[in-house]
Structure formats: C-alpha cells, structure tokens
Enzyme design. Sequence first.
Site, PDB file in Angstrom:
ATOM      1  N   CYS A 177       0.913  -1.344   0.015  1.00 31.74           N
ATOM      2  CA  CYS A 177       0.100   0.055   0.171  1.00 31.74           C
ATOM      3  C   CYS A 177       0.792   1.204   0.029  1.00 31.74           C
ATOM      4  O   CYS A 177       0.663   2.680  -0.598  1.00 31.74           O
ATOM      5  CB  CYS A 177      -1.124  -0.255   1.401  1.00 31.74           C
ATOM      6  SG  CYS A 177      -1.301  -1.432   1.370  1.00 31.74           S
ATOM      7  N   CYS A 180       2.057   3.807  -3.301  1.00 37.05           N
ATOM      8  CA  CYS A 180       0.736   4.890  -3.705  1.00 37.05           C
ATOM      9  C   CYS A 180       0.589   5.857  -2.217  1.00 37.05           C
ATOM     10  O   CYS A 180      -0.173   6.945  -3.006  1.00 37.05           O
ATOM     11  CB  CYS A 180       0.019   3.829  -4.569  1.00 37.05           C
ATOM     12  SG  CYS A 180       0.297   3.057  -5.570  1.00 37.05           S
ATOM     13  N   HIS A 181       0.412   5.018  -1.076  1.00 34.60           N
ATOM     14  CA  HIS A 181      -0.750   5.731  -0.350  1.00 34.60           C
ATOM     15  C   HIS A 181       0.298   6.422   0.737  1.00 34.60           C
ATOM     16  O   HIS A 181      -0.324   7.182   1.588  1.00 34.60           O
ATOM     17  CB  HIS A 181      -1.699   5.016   0.492  1.00 34.60           C
ATOM     18  CG  HIS A 181      -1.981   4.658  -0.494  1.00 34.60           C
ATOM     19  ND1 HIS A 181      -3.887   4.741  -0.683  1.00 34.60           N
ATOM     20  CD2 HIS A 181      -3.100   2.803  -0.407  1.00 34.60           C
ATOM     21  CE1 HIS A 181      -4.228   4.246  -1.363  1.00 34.60           C
ATOM     22  NE2 HIS A 181      -3.976   3.221  -1.257  1.00 34.60           N
ATOM     23  N   MET A 218      -7.481   1.344  -7.414  1.00 34.51           N
ATOM     24  CA  MET A 218      -6.986   0.970  -6.404  1.00 34.51           C
ATOM     25  C   MET A 218      -7.018  -0.887  -7.099  1.00 34.51           C
ATOM     26  O   MET A 218      -8.098  -1.134  -7.621  1.00 34.51           O
ATOM     27  CB  MET A 218      -8.091   0.747  -4.935  1.00 34.51           C
ATOM     28  CG  MET A 218      -7.960  -0.460  -4.462  1.00 34.51           C
ATOM     29  SD  MET A 218      -6.694  -0.333  -2.623  1.00 34.51           S
ATOM     30  CE  MET A 218      -7.325  -1.078  -1.839  1.00 34.51           C
ATOM     31  N   HIS A 456       5.308  12.887 -10.334  1.00 36.36           N
ATOM     32  CA  HIS A 456       6.144  11.493  -9.932  1.00 36.36           C
ATOM     33  C   HIS A 456       7.003  10.935 -11.274  1.00 36.36           C
ATOM     34  O   HIS A 456       8.219  10.726 -10.884  1.00 36.36           O
ATOM     35  CB  HIS A 456       4.699  11.023 -10.171  1.00 36.36           C
ATOM     36  CG  HIS A 456       4.773   9.073 -10.342  1.00 36.36           C
ATOM     37  ND1 HIS A 456       4.760   8.578  -8.829  1.00 36.36           N
ATOM     38  CD2 HIS A 456       4.238   8.428 -11.182  1.00 36.36           C
ATOM     39  CE1 HIS A 456       4.683   7.836  -9.241  1.00 36.36           C
ATOM     40  NE2 HIS A 456       4.827   7.245 -10.637  1.00 36.36           N
ATOM     41  N   HIS A 498       0.550   9.449 -17.073  1.00 34.02           N
ATOM     42  CA  HIS A 498       2.018   8.649 -15.716  1.00 34.02           C
ATOM     43  C   HIS A 498       2.044   8.276 -17.761  1.00 34.02           C
ATOM     44  O   HIS A 498       2.173   7.420 -18.168  1.00 34.02           O
ATOM     45  CB  HIS A 498       1.183   7.628 -15.819  1.00 34.02           C
ATOM     46  CG  HIS A 498       2.365   6.848 -15.119  1.00 34.02           C
ATOM     47  ND1 HIS A 498       3.278   5.625 -15.842  1.00 34.02           N
ATOM     48  CD2 HIS A 498       2.505   6.525 -13.325  1.00 34.02           C
ATOM     49  CE1 HIS A 498       3.989   5.066 -14.722  1.00 34.02           C
ATOM     50  NE2 HIS A 498       3.646   5.429 -13.594  1.00 34.02           N
TER      51      HIS A 498
HETATM   52 FE1  DHE Z   1       7.649   2.788 -11.464  1.00 31.43          FE
HETATM   53  C1  DHE Z   1       9.647   4.653 -13.172  1.00 31.43           C
HETATM   54  C2  DHE Z   1       7.155   4.911  -9.002  1.00 31.43           C
HETATM   55  C3  DHE Z   1       4.780   1.122  -9.483  1.00 31.43           C
HETATM   56  C4  DHE Z   1       8.094   0.698 -13.189  1.00 31.43           C
HETATM   57  N1  DHE Z   1       7.992   4.607 -11.309  1.00 31.43           N
HETATM   58  C5  DHE Z   1       8.952   4.734 -12.087  1.00 31.43           C
HETATM   59  C6  DHE Z   1       9.149   6.532 -11.222  1.00 31.43           C
HETATM   60  C7  DHE Z   1       8.623   6.629  -9.876  1.00 31.43           C
HETATM   61  C8  DHE Z   1       8.202   5.741  -9.924  1.00 31.43           C
HETATM   62  C9  DHE Z   1       9.033   7.674  -9.201  1.00 31.43           C
HETATM   63  C10 DHE Z   1      10.522   7.553 -11.852  1.00 31.43           C
HETATM   64  C11 DHE Z   1      11.674   7.484 -11.540  1.00 31.43           C
HETATM   65  C12 DHE Z   1      13.126   7.723 -12.313  1.00 31.43           C
HETATM   66  O1  DHE Z   1      12.677   8.203 -13.249  1.00 31.43           O
HETATM   67  O2  DHE Z   1      13.560   8.530 -11.642  1.00 31.43           O
HETATM   68  N2  DHE Z   1       6.175   2.651  -9.398  1.00 31.43           N
HETATM   69  C13 DHE Z   1       6.558   4.297  -8.315  1.00 31.43           C
HETATM   70  C14 DHE Z   1       5.000   4.281  -7.178  1.00 31.43           C
HETATM   71  O3  DHE Z   1       5.378   4.755  -6.344  1.00 31.43           O
HETATM   72  C15 DHE Z   1       4.563   3.146  -8.372  1.00 31.43           C
HETATM   73  C16 DHE Z   1       2.868   3.783  -8.230  1.00 31.43           C
HETATM   74  C17 DHE Z   1       3.648   2.339  -6.961  1.00 31.43           C
HETATM   75  C18 DHE Z   1       4.950   1.233  -6.577  1.00 31.43           C
HETATM   76  O4  DHE Z   1       4.930   0.631  -4.916  1.00 31.43           O
HETATM   77  O5  DHE Z   1       5.886   0.970  -6.696  1.00 31.43           O
HETATM   78  C19 DHE Z   1       5.068   2.559  -9.014  1.00 31.43           C
HETATM   79  N3  DHE Z   1       6.307   0.796 -12.113  1.00 31.43           N
HETATM   80  C20 DHE Z   1       5.158   0.364 -10.242  1.00 31.43           C
HETATM   81  C21 DHE Z   1       4.351  -0.611 -11.517  1.00 31.43           C
HETATM   82  O6  DHE Z   1       3.351  -1.524 -10.664  1.00 31.43           O
HETATM   83  C22 DHE Z   1       6.078  -1.085 -12.078  1.00 31.43           C
HETATM   84  C23 DHE Z   1       4.506  -0.909 -13.720  1.00 31.43           C
HETATM   85  C24 DHE Z   1       5.740  -2.681 -12.662  1.00 31.43           C
HETATM   86  C25 DHE Z   1       6.847  -2.523 -10.912  1.00 31.43           C
HETATM   87  O7  DHE Z   1       8.085  -1.958 -10.978  1.00 31.43           O
HETATM   88  O8  DHE Z   1       6.374  -2.729 -10.313  1.00 31.43           O
HETATM   89  C26 DHE Z   1       6.512   0.626 -12.676  1.00 31.43           C
HETATM   90  N4  DHE Z   1       8.427   2.475 -12.671  1.00 31.43           N
HETATM   91  C27 DHE Z   1       8.296   1.180 -13.895  1.00 31.43           C
HETATM   92  C28 DHE Z   1       9.360   1.635 -14.647  1.00 31.43           C
HETATM   93  C29 DHE Z   1      10.080   2.381 -14.888  1.00 31.43           C
HETATM   94  C30 DHE Z   1       9.429   3.054 -13.279  1.00 31.43           C
HETATM   95  C31 DHE Z   1       9.508   0.206 -16.210  1.00 31.43           C
HETATM   96  C32 DHE Z   1      10.597   3.128 -15.972  1.00 31.43           C
HETATM   97  C33 DHE Z   1      10.172   3.838 -16.540  1.00 31.43           C
HETATM   98  C34 DHE Z   1      11.152   4.293 -18.207  1.00 31.43           C
HETATM   99  O9  DHE Z   1      10.947   3.695 -19.189  1.00 31.43           O
HETATM  100  O10 DHE Z   1      12.436   4.801 -17.831  1.00 31.43           O
END
Ligand code: DHE
Length: 659
Positions: A177, A180-181, A218, A456, A498
């Site tokens: 959780c 996101c929260h 959610m 974000h 996003h």
């Molecule tokens: Fe991510 C990038 C945060 C969930 C895959 N994700 C990012 C960035 C942030 C972030 C802040 C940018 C980083 C940067 O550029 O310096 N992500 C979060 C969360 O807070 C969130 C919503 C919930 C969590 O608890 O993590 C979350 N993210 C996910 C996923 O569920 C994803 C789809 C698969 C996973 O990791 O579990 C996921 N996030 C990604 C990917 C990037 C990313 C592949 C980079 C994208 C790119 O092309 O640079």
Amino acid sequence: MLYPYRWLLFLGGAVAGAACGSSSPQAPDPDAAVADDAHPAPDADVTPPAKACVEVPQLPYTGGEKTFREMCVACHTIGDGAHRAPDLQDVHLRRTRPWMMQLMINPDTWTETDPDARALAAGWGYVMPDFGFDGPTGRAVLDWMQSVNAVGVTPRAPMTLSDAQFTEAKQMYFDRCAGCHGTYRAGATGPDIGTTRARWMGTDSIVATLHWGTPRGMPAWGHDGLLDPAEIECMAAFLQLDPPEAPARSLAEIRQSWELVVPVSERPTAPAHARDWENFFAVILRDPGKVAILDGTTKEEVARIDVGVSAHIVRTSSTGRYLYAVGRNGAVTMIDLWAATPQAVARVQGCYDARSVEGSKLAGWEDRYVIEGCYWPPQYVVFDGLTLEPLARNDVPLTTIDGEVLREVRTAAIVASPFEPVWLLAFKESGYVGFVDYAQDGFPLVTQLPAARFLHDGGWDHARRWFLVAANASDRIMVVDAQERTIDAEIVTGDTPHPGRGANWEDPVYGWVNATTHIGEGKLTVYGADPIGRPEHAWQIVREIALPAAGGLFLKTHPSSPWVLMDMPLASDASDARQICAYAKASGVLDRCFTPSAAGPAVHFEFDRAGAELWVSVWAQDGEIVVYDAVTLEERARIGPLDTPTGKFNVHNSTHDVY
Ligand code: DHE
C-alpha cells in the site's frame, strides 16, 4: 462474476477501465530478497514466526444487509455523506424501485439506455459495478436499505490486533500500500487513507474496498487473490490505528550495508567480451528481484543478477558501461557490463523504500557520483559513482508548495542536468522540483522550484533542456527549464497522467511534440514541445487521441520508428490490459491496437539501439518479451519464459535519452 469496475468515458464514447497501484499481477514473494543479507527488508529482524492474520470473523449479517456490507458499502453510505458514489439515504424517495432494480441488475445496459442513469454515471465518471445481482438479491438490498434509512449502517468494530498481527499488517501495508498511499498514509498516487478517513469509512467499507478495488485505480486485492480474507480484516483494523513510526536510516547504517564486490583496480580496462554491450537490454524481473541482461543482437541472456526486493528500474552511467539498479527496498546495485560476464560490482542500501537512482552526467563529471532518492526515509543519498561508497545523506524538506508541513515527502523521478553539475529531483508530496548540486561539498539541495503536488515520473524534451514531469494526482505535466531553473508552464492533460519518461517526435503540423497517456482515462495527450522553433504551440495541447482503455503507464518512440507505442496494463478489464496501441506519427491517428500475449498485461516498451526492433514485456510469472519490427510491427521473436518482466532499458537509448 465479472470484475465489477467498468468505466464509461463519455467523451468520445469509448469504454475505459482503470486501476492504479504497485501490485504485480501475482503476489510479490516477500522472501524474494536479494541473495546477500546486506539488504534486508525493513522489518527483516522482526519476522513473525508464523502467519498471524488467520482469523476471519463470523459475522451475523444475512440477506440484503450482508450483500450491502460486503459490496455496496465500498462506495455508498446511508446518511454519512457521498463517498465514491451517492449517499443512499432517501434514495427510495428520489428513484423508483424498478429504476433502482434495473441499475443494480443490468448496470451497463441500463446506463446506456436510461438518460438518468447515464447522467449519474457521467457525474461520477464510472458506471455502477456489475456484481451479478439477480432479482431477489436486488430486492433484499433495497428492502434492507429502506429499513435502516433513518439510522444508517451500524459500524462494525475492527478486530483487535495482537502484536504479531500488527507486525504482519505493518509489513503488508509497506509491501502493498505504501507505494501509492505513503508510509504515513496521507495519499499521493492513491488517496488519503489516514486514521481519520479510515475510521470514517469503517471496517466494512475498508474490507469491501480491499476486496473489490475501486474505479479510480485501487487494485482488487481480495478478488484477485493477492490478499486473503483474514489479511484484509487485519489490514482494515491496522488502518484504523495510528500509523507506527517509521525508522530513520543514518549514514552510518547506510555505510554498513555497502559492499564493494569488485574493486575498481580489478575491473577490466576494456570490454572483456566481444558482444555489442551498447545494445544490451537490462530487463527488470520484478518479483524475483533480478535484472536479466539480454544481448539485443543475439537475444541471448548473458547474465541474471540479484538487485533487491521487487526490483523497480535501471539507469545507466553516463558512459553506459555501468548499470545502476534500484529495488523497492532501497538496494542499489552497480553492474559492470565490461566484465566477461556482466556482474554486480558494488551494492548498498541507502533507503528502506526507493524508486529512483541516477548518475552524474555533466561533461567532466561522468560516472563520478550516483544519487538515490528515497520514498522512506525522506532523504536522498549520494554515492561514489564507481564504488557506491556512501558519501552523503541529506534530508528532503517537508514543507509543501502550499506551506503545509508533512511527515513524509518522497523523491520520485530524478534526471541529471546537461547544463550544470546538478540533479533535478521530483519531490512527490511537497510539489517542489529540487536541484542538488554535486559540485558542492555535501551535495546540498540548492534550489527548490514550486511546481505542483504529487510529482511522479517524467523525462526530457527532445532537446534535453525541459524536464517534463507529471504531477499525476494533480492531472498535469509540469514544464521545468533546467537551464534557467524556472517552471515555464503547466499542462492540464487529463486524469492522472503517467508518461514514464515520455516520448518525443516531430509532428507534421506542430513540430516537436511530447506526450503522455493516463492511468485514469483512456487518452493520449500530445502537446507542443519546441518553445524555440515553434513557440506558438509550445506547451499547448495539440492532439487528444481516445484510447480503448484507461490504465496507461508508458509510451515510447524512437527516431527510426513511425510509431508511438502505448500500454494500458492497469486497465480494469483483463483483455484491455493485455493490449498495446500504435499511434502513427505521420497521420496523427491511432492506427491499431493488438495483444502481444494472453498470458498477462503488456507493459513498457524499449527499442534496440538502431530503432529496428520494439520490445514489449508480458507481465506474468511465466511472462516473456515480444519483439516486433519497429517499422512494420510484425512479430520477430519471443524471449522467455521470464518471471514478471517489466521495465527494459537498452544501454544506448538509456544513456542518450532516446525516447
Ligand atoms: Fe514505477 C518509473 C514510482 C509502480 C515500473 N516509477 C518510476 C518512477 C517513479 C516510479 C517515481 C520514475 C523514476 C525515475 O525516472 O527516476 N512506480 C512508482 C510508484 O510509486 C508506483 C506507482 C507504486 C509502487 O509501489 O512502486 C510504481 N512501476 C510501478 C509498477 O507497478 C511497475 C509497472 C512495475 C513494477 O516495478 O512493479 C513500474 N516504473 C516502472 C518502470 C519505470 C518506472 C518500468 C521506468 C520507465 C522508464 O522508461 O524509464
């Protein structure tokens, strides 16, 4: 029973689904920690001896009351005010019984045919969920609602948590959780679920929400089998208690976690293999917490390396030789691609919870430093760029752009400026974009630009001067001039943008543009991004393209490809989540949508170095990467099976910000 949430997007008439969150399609394995114990999960030292949340209360409710408490209460109250749907007190005076029965039994068709139902759905932004009610069930619910119309729903007390249950719920909250929260539950990507609001919602409403998910993203933790009923009861009780204090992490503790696996002097001075390492792909295997290094030319897997719990992303060093991977437990792993077999050469854990990492990239500062932004604690940590030796740990200011003082401000995206020796940090809850100067002793935060709350993810414009960062819960993209250190514009793009790092291409009418998709609605928003060459369109929305579903996370293009690709892995409808769509740059229209695999959601794109191939992940435990011709979009190869592949990072494209 159908998955209940379907949204109706009235603009353009497209049907859309949405979800949000950090869940993988399968439950992350809490034991999937990195191989060495230098990077423990936050509470690894207080692991409960056995599963503590095992009690499912026997509730006395029957008939309409049982149905209402298990389903309807996720969105409705009776006399307690509007929640995610109307307060149903006196609803029998506003609507006829046949009308209500139609809405409960046939929500989709009734919403399409009846003007009042349609107006209701338009006002709330989604259609009443289809729970598969039949006539007797619907009548029982309406009878019970009318019987309690004056007094409302008697609250159900939360269970009393034992110490072991509290510990288990705390870890569950952290794993499921907090992303996101927030650790202190004030909300960001997800809403505020602090103690006050949780108590207002009450036990039944929280349990129903955890089971069914919500129409605003959610995940359906219970329905999807990721939390069992006993865990959900524990979580409902935990949320109604004050959040426990989260631990600090000192520089000394960070230093203790540092492990230099291969000293610089023992590393090769030239690539120790003949492969085209600049065309390697680092593929996140999320649930096992690993990065697979794939040879983009031969498609062979050349290494698989532990990188931390629920591995998140990889960034490259400025030379591309090193990869920096970050796990959700704050572990940073440095991988040397010149080694005979790519290997981890250093590890460290700067945070308990993190999502971002970046190297120093200015000419003259290549590979000197690495920064990690923490989700928890509210701090950033700077390491030596060749060894990951911890050099500094600095607090992130807790005051928001509105002057509110918070307990928690998380660092989201980080980019390295090409103009100065600074990193730009997106501070999520506070809404500032911070500039950290890596030429100064102590790596201070030297500038904070007030942007918008809930920053974000984001990336550069085509010229790498403007940092285009989504304030996703504020529905906008903020335009940050990295050269002048100013906020130049805000673009209100749609419901929860996003973009990942976004996508840059030349539009035939509007010149250079950038774009985002959205978690909350099925829409590609394209905006002008050339303030010097085409100032009349700069930061103005120039195209809006309806997509088949909401739940979009990433889009990507390459100069050699005529397409911009988009995913929608958080769409509430499983078949929507599995498809990707291709937008044609030349004509400005959505050309086609198709499904790479029925095995799981399609997520995230990457091109090979030449831009000849497009890679997309199938996010499942027996997942794979599907490779397409970047021009014809014909399938060329499948790489797998791979366990929960998500992000993919081509070394050349990541190093040179090709997206
Ligand atoms: Fe991510 C990038 C945060 C969930 C895959 N994700 C990012 C960035 C942030 C972030 C802040 C940018 C980083 C940067 O550029 O310096 N992500 C979060 C969360 O807070 C969130 C919503 C919930 C969590 O608890 O993590 C979350 N993210 C996910 C996923 O569920 C994803 C789809 C698969 C996973 O990791 O579990 C996921 N996030 C990604 C990917 C990037 C990313 C592949 C980079 C994208 C790119 O092309 O640079």
